[in-house]
Design a protein around this motif. Structure first.
Motif, PDB file in Angstrom:
ATOM      1  N   GLU A  50       0.830  -1.202   0.000  1.00 24.45           N
ATOM      2  CA  GLU A  50       0.000   0.000   0.000  1.00 24.45           C
ATOM      3  C   GLU A  50       0.870   1.261   0.000  1.00 24.45           C
ATOM      4  O   GLU A  50       1.685   1.437   0.898  1.00 24.45           O
ATOM      5  N   PRO A  51       0.702   2.156  -0.984  1.00 20.99           N
ATOM      6  CA  PRO A  51       1.482   3.405  -0.945  1.00 20.99           C
ATOM      7  C   PRO A  51       1.032   4.273   0.229  1.00 20.99           C
ATOM      8  O   PRO A  51      -0.167   4.418   0.463  1.00 20.99           O
ATOM      9  N   VAL A  52       1.986   4.823   0.976  1.00 21.26           N
ATOM     10  CA  VAL A  52       1.622   5.747   2.059  1.00 21.26           C
ATOM     11  C   VAL A  52       2.194   7.148   1.826  1.00 21.26           C
ATOM     12  O   VAL A  52       1.713   8.111   2.398  1.00 21.26           O
ATOM     13  N   ARG A  53       3.239   7.245   0.996  1.00 20.85           N
ATOM     14  CA  ARG A  53       3.825   8.544   0.630  1.00 20.85           C
ATOM     15  C   ARG A  53       4.196   9.375   1.857  1.00 20.85           C
ATOM     16  O   ARG A  53       3.841  10.548   1.953  1.00 20.85           O
ATOM     17  N   ARG A  54       4.893   8.738   2.789  1.00 25.76           N
ATOM     18  CA  ARG A  54       5.427   9.459   3.960  1.00 25.76           C
ATOM     19  C   ARG A  54       6.913   9.699   3.706  1.00 25.76           C
ATOM     20  O   ARG A  54       7.684   8.745   3.663  1.00 25.76           O
ATOM     21  N   ALA A  55       7.302  10.969   3.558  1.00 29.70           N
ATOM     22  CA  ALA A  55       8.702  11.275   3.263  1.00 29.70           C
ATOM     23  C   ALA A  55       9.004  12.721   3.614  1.00 29.70           C
ATOM     24  O   ALA A  55       8.098  13.547   3.774  1.00 29.70           O
ATOM     25  N   GLY A  56      10.292  13.012   3.737  1.00 29.61           N
ATOM     26  CA  GLY A  56      10.766  14.377   3.931  1.00 29.61           C
ATOM     27  C   GLY A  56      12.233  14.432   3.558  1.00 29.61           C
ATOM     28  O   GLY A  56      12.895  13.386   3.492  1.00 29.61           O
ATOM     29  N   ASN A  57      12.736  15.644   3.278  1.00 30.02           N
ATOM     30  CA  ASN A  57      14.145  15.816   2.889  1.00 30.02           C
ATOM     31  C   ASN A  57      14.775  16.776   3.897  1.00 30.02           C
ATOM     32  O   ASN A  57      14.566  17.984   3.812  1.00 30.02           O
ATOM     33  N   VAL A  58      15.506  16.235   4.864  1.00 28.02           N
ATOM     34  CA  VAL A  58      16.018  17.054   5.963  1.00 28.02           C
ATOM     35  C   VAL A  58      17.535  16.922   6.073  1.00 28.02           C
ATOM     36  O   VAL A  58      18.149  16.040   5.466  1.00 28.02           O
ATOM     37  N   VAL A  59      18.136  17.820   6.849  1.00 28.20           N
ATOM     38  CA  VAL A  59      19.589  17.837   7.053  1.00 28.20           C
ATOM     39  C   VAL A  59      19.896  17.161   8.396  1.00 28.20           C
ATOM     40  O   VAL A  59      19.406  17.593   9.438  1.00 28.20           O
ATOM     41  N   TRP A  60      20.703  16.114   8.316  1.00 23.92           N
ATOM     42  CA  TRP A  60      21.118  15.417   9.546  1.00 23.92           C
ATOM     43  C   TRP A  60      22.531  15.821   9.880  1.00 23.92           C
ATOM     44  O   TRP A  60      23.389  15.896   8.995  1.00 23.92           O
ATOM     45  N   ARG A  61      22.799  16.061  11.170  1.00 23.01           N
ATOM     46  CA  ARG A  61      24.178  16.281  11.617  1.00 23.01           C
ATOM     47  C   ARG A  61      24.513  15.271  12.705  1.00 23.01           C
ATOM     48  O   ARG A  61      23.688  14.985  13.576  1.00 23.01           O
ATOM     49  N   GLY A  62      25.724  14.723  12.627  1.00 23.23           N
ATOM     50  CA  GLY A  62      26.117  13.741  13.629  1.00 23.23           C
ATOM     51  C   GLY A  62      27.521  13.253  13.380  1.00 23.23           C
ATOM     52  O   GLY A  62      28.324  13.935  12.734  1.00 23.23           O
ATOM     53  N   VAL A  63      27.813  12.079  13.903  1.00 23.92           N
ATOM     54  CA  VAL A  63      29.145  11.483  13.802  1.00 23.92           C
ATOM     55  C   VAL A  63      29.058  10.300  12.843  1.00 23.92           C
ATOM     56  O   VAL A  63      28.112   9.509  12.925  1.00 23.92           O
ATOM     57  N   PRO A  64      30.048  10.165  11.949  1.00 21.88           N
ATOM     58  CA  PRO A  64      30.028   8.970  11.102  1.00 21.88           C
ATOM     59  C   PRO A  64      30.043   7.707  11.979  1.00 21.88           C
ATOM     60  O   PRO A  64      30.790   7.652  12.959  1.00 21.88           O
ATOM     61  N   VAL A  65      29.233   6.724  11.620  1.00 16.31           N
ATOM     62  CA  VAL A  65      29.219   5.482  12.394  1.00 16.31           C
ATOM     63  C   VAL A  65      30.615   4.868  12.422  1.00 16.31           C
ATOM     64  O   VAL A  65      31.059   4.336  13.440  1.00 16.31           O
ATOM     65  N   ALA A  66      31.343   5.003  11.308  1.00 15.10           N
ATOM     66  CA  ALA A  66      32.680   4.408  11.223  1.00 15.10           C
ATOM     67  C   ALA A  66      33.604   4.946  12.317  1.00 15.10           C
ATOM     68  O   ALA A  66      34.411   4.196  12.886  1.00 15.10           O
ATOM     69  N   THR A  67      33.491   6.237  12.635  1.00 18.53           N
ATOM     70  CA  THR A  67      34.338   6.844  13.673  1.00 18.53           C
ATOM     71  C   THR A  67      34.156   6.126  15.009  1.00 18.53           C
ATOM     72  O   THR A  67      35.117   5.783  15.703  1.00 18.53           O
ATOM     73  N   VAL A  68      32.907   5.908  15.354  1.00 15.77           N
ATOM     74  CA  VAL A  68      32.584   5.308  16.651  1.00 15.77           C
ATOM     75  C   VAL A  68      32.969   3.824  16.674  1.00 15.77           C
ATOM     76  O   VAL A  68      33.489   3.323  17.681  1.00 15.77           O
ATOM     77  N   LEU A  69      32.761   3.125  15.565  1.00 24.24           N
ATOM     78  CA  LEU A  69      33.163   1.705  15.504  1.00 24.24           C
ATOM     79  C   LEU A  69      34.681   1.594  15.671  1.00 24.24           C
ATOM     80  O   LEU A  69      35.170   0.696  16.378  1.00 24.24           O
ATOM     81  N   ASP A  70      35.413   2.515  15.061  1.00 22.36           N
ATOM     82  CA  ASP A  70      36.872   2.468  15.175  1.00 22.36           C
ATOM     83  C   ASP A  70      37.321   2.775  16.604  1.00 22.36           C
ATOM     84  O   ASP A  70      38.204   2.099  17.149  1.00 22.36           O
ATOM     85  N   LEU A  71      36.730   3.804  17.217  1.00 19.21           N
ATOM     86  CA  LEU A  71      37.098   4.149  18.597  1.00 19.21           C
ATOM     87  C   LEU A  71      36.824   2.988  19.545  1.00 19.21           C
ATOM     88  O   LEU A  71      37.522   2.797  20.539  1.00 19.21           O
ATOM     89  N   ALA A  72      35.793   2.210  19.244  1.00 18.07           N
ATOM     90  CA  ALA A  72      35.418   1.079  20.106  1.00 18.07           C
ATOM     91  C   ALA A  72      36.157  -0.202  19.712  1.00 18.07           C
ATOM     92  O   ALA A  72      35.902  -1.252  20.303  1.00 18.07           O
ATOM     93  N   ASP A  73      37.043  -0.117  18.727  1.00 16.83           N
ATOM     94  CA  ASP A  73      37.737  -1.328  18.254  1.00 16.83           C
ATOM     95  C   ASP A  73      36.753  -2.437  17.905  1.00 16.83           C
ATOM     96  O   ASP A  73      36.989  -3.612  18.241  1.00 16.83           O
ATOM     97  N   ALA A  74      35.675  -2.069  17.257  1.00 20.28           N
ATOM     98  CA  ALA A  74      34.665  -3.062  16.888  1.00 20.28           C
ATOM     99  C   ALA A  74      35.262  -4.065  15.901  1.00 20.28           C
ATOM    100  O   ALA A  74      36.077  -3.681  15.060  1.00 20.28           O
ATOM    101  N   PRO A  75      34.871  -5.336  15.999  1.00 19.27           N
ATOM    102  CA  PRO A  75      35.389  -6.321  15.057  1.00 19.27           C
ATOM    103  C   PRO A  75      34.821  -6.108  13.657  1.00 19.27           C
ATOM    104  O   PRO A  75      33.891  -5.324  13.469  1.00 19.27           O
ATOM    105  N   GLU A  76      35.370  -6.831  12.697  1.00 15.67           N
ATOM    106  CA  GLU A  76      34.782  -6.830  11.353  1.00 15.67           C
ATOM    107  C   GLU A  76      33.689  -7.886  11.301  1.00 15.67           C
ATOM    108  O   GLU A  76      33.659  -8.817  12.113  1.00 15.67           O
TER     109      GLU A  76
END
Ligand code: MTE
Ligand code: MO
Length: 314
Positions: free
Chosen positions: A85-111
């Motif tokens: 069923e089409p619902v057509r819920r959408a928006g185009n907004v600006v997100w600000r934050g930290v790249p996920v990669a930065t946090v995974l690296d700081l935490a020494d996350a495994p591959e």
């Protein structure tokens, strides 16, 4: 559920603006639809932590890391119980934050192939109790373009949109953008969960085994139809996981190629389209059909991204 997370009842969890509210290139936060399957979580910022493989990050720690900004479409897949069923819920907004990669690296996350993202909301959806909201995503994609967003349009996230932090992956369906995020875990298998392996699975448009819904379909939304003398102007937005290359406007079986503007804010923002058509007698509905550079075109009907059909005003 930790004592300091409060769930607001389901009545406040679903909201969407009229299409004409989506005419501005950047959607106002007040005009951004809201979905919370289990309710809206109220999470205090001071006691909140993001857990990543034994590391814990406070909101201040995340805000102190090098930030990034991305403008992109957030779009709901639709009601997972009625996936066509089409619902057509959408928006185009600006997100600000930290790249996920930065946090995974700081935490020494495994591959590993997958990243599990867990939200702090809990409750019942369609009769199934959930102690959290959970999604799993391909780690390479999230490392490449995933953001831990703490701002939307330059303001701290509101509770409705995921305060203090949500995941955002440009080009992916809304369901993957976990709000009230509380943990990230690299894994080598999919988690069994209502929102991973039960709902939000579908046979891909080309056929085959059911897959999790991730890449956005090609789609479009009409925000304005008005008469200009003998003609009718049709305006709106088109987007998808792959670049939109054309939009046609149909009236009475004839199709007119619309003019396209550049994507708003970046490659995952929506593109404006506009054109005029001349209605013949009794031709009172316009239909819009977008196509992308992956060769996909919106189907006329029967699926969630079916063409938007809008009456011509008298
Ligand atoms: N924790 C959590 N995150 C969630 C959801 C949810 O129910 N709980 N809903 C998802 C769905 S289906 C969509 S479409 C988007 C909606 O984001 P918005 O409410 O900020 O517009 O959030 C996604 N993230
Ligand atoms: Mo959604």
């Amino acid at each position: 559920m930790p004592d300091d997370v409060r769930m607001e009842p389901a009545a406040t969890t679903k909201w969407q603006p009229a299409p004409e509210r989506l005419a501005p290139p950047t959607t106002g936060v007040d005009d951004l639809y809201v979905i919370g399957h289990l309710g809206i979580a109220r999470v205090p910022g001071h006691s909140w932590r993001l857990r990543v493989h034994g590391r814990e990050f406070t909101l201040d720690e995340l805000r102190a890391l090098p930030g990034t900004e991305v403008q992109a479409v957030l779009e709901c897949f639709g009601n997972p119980l009625r996936p066509d069923e089409p619902v057509r819920r959408a928006g185009n907004v600006v997100w600000r934050g930290v790249p996920v990669a930065t946090v995974l690296d700081l935490a020494d996350a495994p591959e590993g192939p997958l990243l599990w993202a867990e939200g702090a909301d809990s409750g019942v959806f369609d009769g199934t109790p959930c102690s959290e909201y959970l999604k799993d995503l391909p780690l390479d994609v999230v490392r490449d373009r995933g953001v831990l967003a703490y701002e939307c349009n330059g303001e701290p996230l509101t509770a409705e949109h995921g305060f203090p932090v949500r995941l955002f992956v440009p080009g992916y369906f809304g369901t993957n953008n976990v709000k009230w995020l509380r943990s990230l875990t690299v894994a080598d298998r999919r988690p069994e969960h209502l929102f991973t392996t039960t709902l939000y699975q579908r046979v891909p448009p080309g056929g085959g085994d059911p897959e999790p819904v991730r890449d956005l379909d090609v789609t479009s939304l009409v925000t304005d139809v008005h008469r200009e003398g003998a003609t009718v102007r049709v305006t709106g937005w088109a987007w998808g996981s792959a670049p939109v290359v054309g939009v046609e406007v149909g009236l009475g079986g004839r199709w007119a190629e619309a003019a396209l503007s550049a994507p708003v804010g970046g490659p995952h923002g929506w593109r404006g389209f506009t054109t005029t058509v001349v209605p013949g007698p009794g031709e009172d509905v316009v239909v819009v059909r977008a196509r992308d550079d992956a060769g996909r075109r919106q189907p006329l009907e029967g699926v969630r991204n079916a063409c938007h059909a809008v009456p011509v005003p008298l």
